[in-house]
Design an enzyme around this catalytic site. Structure first.
Site, PDB file in Angstrom:
ATOM      1  N   SER A  88       0.798  -1.224   0.000  1.00  0.00           N
ATOM      2  CA  SER A  88       0.000   0.000   0.000  1.00  0.00           C
ATOM      3  C   SER A  88       0.828   1.269   0.000  1.00  0.00           C
ATOM      4  O   SER A  88       0.314   2.339  -0.334  1.00  0.00           O
ATOM      5  CB  SER A  88      -0.960   0.015   1.191  1.00  0.00           C
ATOM      6  OG  SER A  88      -0.255  -0.072   2.407  1.00  0.00           O
ATOM      7  N   ASP A 201       4.750  -8.553   6.043  1.00  0.00           N
ATOM      8  CA  ASP A 201       5.347  -9.807   6.527  1.00  0.00           C
ATOM      9  C   ASP A 201       5.787  -9.646   7.979  1.00  0.00           C
ATOM     10  O   ASP A 201       5.556 -10.527   8.818  1.00  0.00           O
ATOM     11  CB  ASP A 201       6.554 -10.188   5.658  1.00  0.00           C
ATOM     12  CG  ASP A 201       6.190 -10.367   4.200  1.00  0.00           C
ATOM     13  OD1 ASP A 201       6.084 -11.512   3.743  1.00  0.00           O
ATOM     14  OD2 ASP A 201       6.007  -9.346   3.516  1.00  0.00           O
ATOM     15  N   HIS A 335      -0.268   5.188   7.011  1.00  0.00           N
ATOM     16  CA  HIS A 335       0.283   5.330   5.669  1.00  0.00           C
ATOM     17  C   HIS A 335       0.870   6.732   5.479  1.00  0.00           C
ATOM     18  O   HIS A 335       0.753   7.589   6.350  1.00  0.00           O
ATOM     19  CB  HIS A 335      -0.805   5.060   4.624  1.00  0.00           C
ATOM     20  CG  HIS A 335      -1.296   3.654   4.636  1.00  0.00           C
ATOM     21  ND1 HIS A 335      -2.389   3.254   5.371  1.00  0.00           N
ATOM     22  CD2 HIS A 335      -0.827   2.543   4.026  1.00  0.00           C
ATOM     23  CE1 HIS A 335      -2.584   1.956   5.207  1.00  0.00           C
ATOM     24  NE2 HIS A 335      -1.636   1.501   4.411  1.00  0.00           N
TER      25      HIS A 335
END
Length: 456
Positions: A88, A201, A335
């Site tokens: 993203s 991850d 973000h």
């Protein structure tokens, strides 16, 4: 229906349209936002960067040499195609959002590595820098949309992606798009592909240390790079290091704490043991990638993979009052804002024009753009970087880590990229080597004299 219920309904609808079929963490993020709205949380607008794109001051002098014949002769003017895969952060989720209601929109046109909205005087992205040298470059994303949209073009990043998704899905989708685009000549056009993944991850690492091990992470990246090498001739790959997601926990507040607990508990609000193992995993991920690239598997005349390490350092940037500067972030505290994307673009570009072994592993807000020139014209590869002695590997041991640290923070995929920033810009001119005169760049020799072989 009261105001809180209405807001939840709107967000749920927006998310259903925007992220249908994406990874589980998206559902967690949706749940976090819904819960925050139901609790009556509001964004602290004083902490949120303007939704306007942020320009990059450009004072370089564009130049042109004879067309590159090998990847070791590649200049910005040679690049015809740009592309990117990742999560993203590369999709620019929330980059121009001013409230959580628009935070799940992917503003790909302002993405640091692949956005192409407007130009560098308005929007600071790596492709917009390339445009100064080659206005005909293609492949950059524009405006908004998912990876399947026409606007995404060669930005095939998927929000919520983990490393395995790159070779299972994204790189194949990118190949199909390029092959179907009549403006691309796969055999003759020089391409830059930026690969950046790993935050998601790490956010899942404490849940399954085998599935998300450094060995598996590197294996997925290897499969991706093997596929790129086999199917994308004339390609320069930027492999951007993953980040230490645990530093995200330093960003505090109602929204920050809520989102972190839903989306990246392993690295933020989990137990001390979970956070510690996640921090170590980030170190292990980077070491595994450096071992892979230093193997020499990706060195060829028309292909190379270069680790761009500007993303390694980490600590939140601080305002004068000592609090984290959230203007680099979207309203979800997770973000990047357009301000953060601009800083990432500068960090990436500067790494690209710094020799291997001399690449700055940190960046600072407001860092100036470094300029290639006819005397140091190339994107640096292992072959054309000045010799630094026995160790010319792409790794920590050969890196320049000098400088005084200040903070810089960005968000990535399912997590926030938190980058330690440093002062210590590297000059672009090729230094004189001990006992040797400074070499004239090969393509300058070609222009001035006749065709010769060899590298810097």
């Amino acid at each position: 229906m009261d105001r809180g219920q209405l807001l939840v309904a709107i967000v749920t609808l927006c998310l259903a349209i925007t992220v249908d079929g994406q990874a589980d963490w998206m559902a967690n993020l949706q749940q976090a936002i819904n819960e925050g709205l139901a609790r009556g949380y509001v964004s602290n607008t004083s902490d949120i960067q303007s939704v306007k794109p942020v320009p990059i001051p450009f004072s370089c002098e564009p130049y042109s040499l004879a067309p590159a014949q090998t990847v070791n002769e590649l200049t910005p003017a040679d690049i015809k195609v740009v592309a990117a895969i990742g999560d993203s952060l590369t999709a620019a989720m929330g980059a121009k959002a001013c409230t959580v209601l628009t935070n799940l929109i992917e503003y790909r046109g302002v993405s640091w590595s692949i956005g192409g909205d407007d130009d560098i005087s308005i929007s600071g992205t790596m492709p917009n820098i390339i445009k100064k040298y080659n206005p005909g470059v293609i492949g950059y994303a524009i405006k908004t949309g998912s990876e399947d949209s026409a606007n995404a073009r060669f930005d095939q990043a998927v929000s919520g992606a983990i490393a395995i998704d790159l070779w299972e899905n994204q790189i194949r989708a990118l190949l199909q798009r390029m092959q179907q685009d009549t403006s691309v000549n796969m055999q003759t056009d020089w391409k830059v592909i930026t690969v950046f993944v790993g935050g998601n991850d790490l956010c899942a690492f404490c849940k399954d240390q085998t599935v998300y091990s450094a060995a598996n992470y590197a294996a997925h990246i290897k499969r991706t790079l093997d596929f790129i090498k086999a199917n994308f001739p004339r390609t320069f790959v930027n492999l951007v290091h993953t980040i230490d997601i645990t530093e995200e926990g330093k960003l505090r507040g109602l929204w920050c704490d809520l989102v972190h607990s839903y989306v990246c508990k392993c690295g933020t609000t989990g137990s001390e043991a979970d956070v510690a193992m996640t921090k170590q995993a980030a170190v292990d991920y980077r070491a595994a990638l450096e071992d892979l690239i230093n193997s020499g598997l990706y060195e060829a005349d028309d292909f190379t993979v270069v680790i761009q390490p500007f993303s390694v350092g980490l600590t939140p940037p601080l305002k004068p009052d000592g609090e984290p500067d959230k203007s680099y972030f979207a309203p979800d505290c997770f973000h990047l804002s357009t301000k953060g994307h601009k800083e990432m673009a500068v960090g990436l570009w500067n790494n690209m024009v710094q020799p291997i072994g001399q690449k700055v592993r940190t960046w600072i807000p407001g860092e100036l753009l470094q300029c290639p020139s006819p005397s140091a014209p190339y994107f640096y590869t292992k072959s054309n970087s000045p010799a630094l002695g026995a160790d010319q590997s792409q790794g920590v041991a050969a890196a320049n880590t000098a400088g005084s640290s200040i903070g810089a923070v960005v968000g990535v995929g399912a997590g926030v990229v938190i980058l330690l920033v440093s002062i210590g810009l590297i000059g672009l001119a090729v230094s004189k080597l001990k006992g040797k005169k400074e070499a004239v760049p090969m393509r300058m020799q070609n222009v001035q004299q006749s065709e010769k072989t060899g590298l810097l």
